[in-house]
Design a protein around this motif. Sequence first.
Motif, short mmCIF file in Angstrom:
data_model
loop_
_atom_site.label_atom_id
_atom_site.label_comp_id
_atom_site.label_asym_id
_atom_site.label_seq_id
_atom_site.Cartn_x
_atom_site.Cartn_y
_atom_site.Cartn_z
N ILE A 192 0.77 -1.04 -0.10
CA ILE A 192 -0.06 0.06 0.13
C ILE A 192 0.87 1.33 -0.18
CG2 ILE A 192 -0.44 0.41 2.44
CD1 ILE A 192 -3.13 0.36 -0.22
N ARG A 193 2.12 1.13 0.63
CA ARG A 193 2.98 2.35 0.73
C ARG A 193 3.98 2.62 -0.71
NH1 ARG A 193 2.94 4.44 5.61
NH2 ARG A 193 3.38 6.46 4.56
N LYS A 194 3.65 1.64 -1.68
CA LYS A 194 4.33 1.88 -2.91
C LYS A 194 4.05 3.38 -3.71
CE LYS A 194 4.96 -3.02 -4.17
NZ LYS A 194 4.67 -4.04 -5.45
N SER A 195 2.85 3.59 -3.48
CA SER A 195 2.57 4.93 -4.17
C SER A 195 1.10 5.49 -3.79
CB SER A 195 2.63 4.81 -5.83
OG SER A 195 1.44 4.15 -6.25
N ASP A 196 1.00 6.69 -4.14
CA ASP A 196 -0.39 7.20 -3.87
C ASP A 196 -1.59 6.48 -4.58
OD1 ASP A 196 0.91 8.83 -2.27
OD2 ASP A 196 0.31 10.50 -3.26
N GLU A 197 -1.20 5.89 -5.51
CA GLU A 197 -1.87 4.90 -6.29
C GLU A 197 -2.10 3.62 -6.18
OE1 GLU A 197 -4.35 6.78 -8.11
OE2 GLU A 197 -3.54 8.55 -7.59
N ALA A 198 -1.39 3.07 -5.00
CA ALA A 198 -1.19 1.60 -4.95
C ALA A 198 -2.46 0.96 -4.45
CB ALA A 198 0.00 1.47 -3.98
N GLY A 243 -3.41 7.56 3.34
CA GLY A 243 -4.13 6.28 4.02
C GLY A 243 -4.62 5.50 3.04
N ASP A 244 -5.71 4.66 3.23
CA ASP A 244 -6.53 3.91 2.02
C ASP A 244 -7.80 3.63 2.43
OD1 ASP A 244 -6.43 1.22 3.88
OD2 ASP A 244 -4.34 1.76 4.11
N ILE A 245 -8.58 3.03 1.44
CA ILE A 245 -9.60 2.53 1.67
C ILE A 245 -10.31 1.31 1.18
CG2 ILE A 245 -10.51 3.87 -0.29
CD1 ILE A 245 -13.25 4.43 1.51
N GLY A 246 -11.02 0.36 1.78
CA GLY A 246 -11.23 -0.82 1.16
C GLY A 246 -11.96 -1.65 2.03
N ILE A 247 -12.05 -3.07 1.68
CA ILE A 247 -12.90 -4.11 2.37
C ILE A 247 -12.04 -5.20 2.93
CG2 ILE A 247 -14.91 -3.32 1.40
CD1 ILE A 247 -14.60 -6.00 -0.40
N SER A 248 -12.50 -5.92 3.93
CA SER A 248 -11.98 -7.35 4.02
C SER A 248 -13.27 -8.34 3.71
CB SER A 248 -11.54 -7.57 5.48
OG SER A 248 -12.62 -7.48 6.37
#
Length: 512
Positions: A192-198, A243-248
């Motif tokens: 997730i920290r590879k890029s802002d679009e990861a 940060g990030d957004i998603g699901i499990s």
Amino acid sequence: VGKAFAKKMLQGKGEFYITHIKGKKVKDWIAYQKTTNVFIDRFLEKASSLNYYWHSLGPVALGISTYVPLSKDDLNLFNRFLNVFELAYTRYLDIEQARAQAREAQIEASLEKVRAQAIGMHKPDDLLNVCKVLFKELSALGFGEIRNAIIHTFNDEKSYFTDYDYSDLTGGVITNIPYSDHPVIKRFLKQIRKSDEAFAEVTVSGKELNEWKKFRKSGGQPDDPRLDKTSALYYYLYSIGTGDIGISAFSSINEEKLQLLKRFRNVFDFAYRRYMDVAQAEAQAYEARIETSLERVRAQAMGIRKSEELAGVGEIIFTELKSLGFADIRNTEIIINNDKKNNISSYYYSDYGVCGTIEVDYTTHPTVKNWMEDLKKTNDSFVAVHISEKEMAAWRKYRESLGYLPDSKLNKARTVEYYSYSIGLGALSVSSFKLITEEQLKTLERFKNVFGLAYRRYADVALAEAQAKEAQIELSLERVRARAMAMQNSHELADLVSTVFKELTQLDFVLT
């Protein structure tokens, strides 16, 4: 055969393809079809010929296969069926288009709900509401495998990320998760920290899932009994930079759902960036308000001309803290160590106004004694004291014994918090009916620094007053001494007594 058919049909609507297979080629064709998923009926083994007739309608084709070639009349009949099928297919395309449009409208409505919730944020904890809307909208869009909706924000300075997640079972939860060496955390952060679009896709299963459940529990995340029934857990998260957004989910999701999840990420990213801009502007405005309040306290401090004016600094600190959102503070208190045995003076201010000055022997109550001893350890110490519900009755009684004015709010309070900052022989204390946040403590620290200026000003003024008083006393003593030395007979003793009375009166002695 297959290549020739495909080539002809791909040429577009109106193309017609016919092929006849005879003799040994039939056996070869049947052998080939057995290698595919085509149904092989029992009549094929006895067939001596196969005949294929296909009409292209553009994106679709209609065809038949026969054991004997079709006559001209049969072909004309087939063409009539083609015309009917084309009408049906046009209807099918209209229905599919309508369904796709309805689906897109539903998706756009869901995206708008997430966008509206994100744009309406006022504080970081509002991210939990975004998670709630995201979970409900994804569930409504067919994400039946979803376990929860997730938003993370990264705090690299303190090496943790804040996890906001919501599900219909556990509700909304906020947890700080450290950057640890746990394999799942390491894989997640690396992706997730590879890029802002990861994009991060992490699957947890088998023995690692059992370890992951223990890790979650140790970090204070709520128990989810569904994890005991699943063989794997799947995380899908899109980066938003900070940060990030998603699901499990309890099962993997297909590419179509991944693309849909990415659309939610794009909507949230835009709204979140707007929120960050607004939050930054609000923070700058709040910082300006703090500086203005500090300047008012500073001006009050520099304006001290008499030592008793120090109480006014406590009053303005209380007023300014209230204006900065310290809604639950009860009072401000300025404590002065009188350099007498275990004795302090306390100037305090609350909603009731300037409440007065109290002389306190701080050895009479163990909590106060420990409090003051801790404050005296250094010239720049901070002490927090919690008066519990169990201690409140005794605490109120102790305050009354000191002569503090009645406080109806304190009488109704279940607990009270005291935050005190030492400055040499003085201290600034703030009491509150609720715990003060970490950010508020940072603001109090800044007020304490400005209060230090006020206290030093007070100390200088108090010293000057003491020196002036001492000089006045010496002058009065000198007058009495001179009058005594000037006596010529005993009758002048009355004049000496008169001089003593006059000088004592000027020194503010109350004589009756």
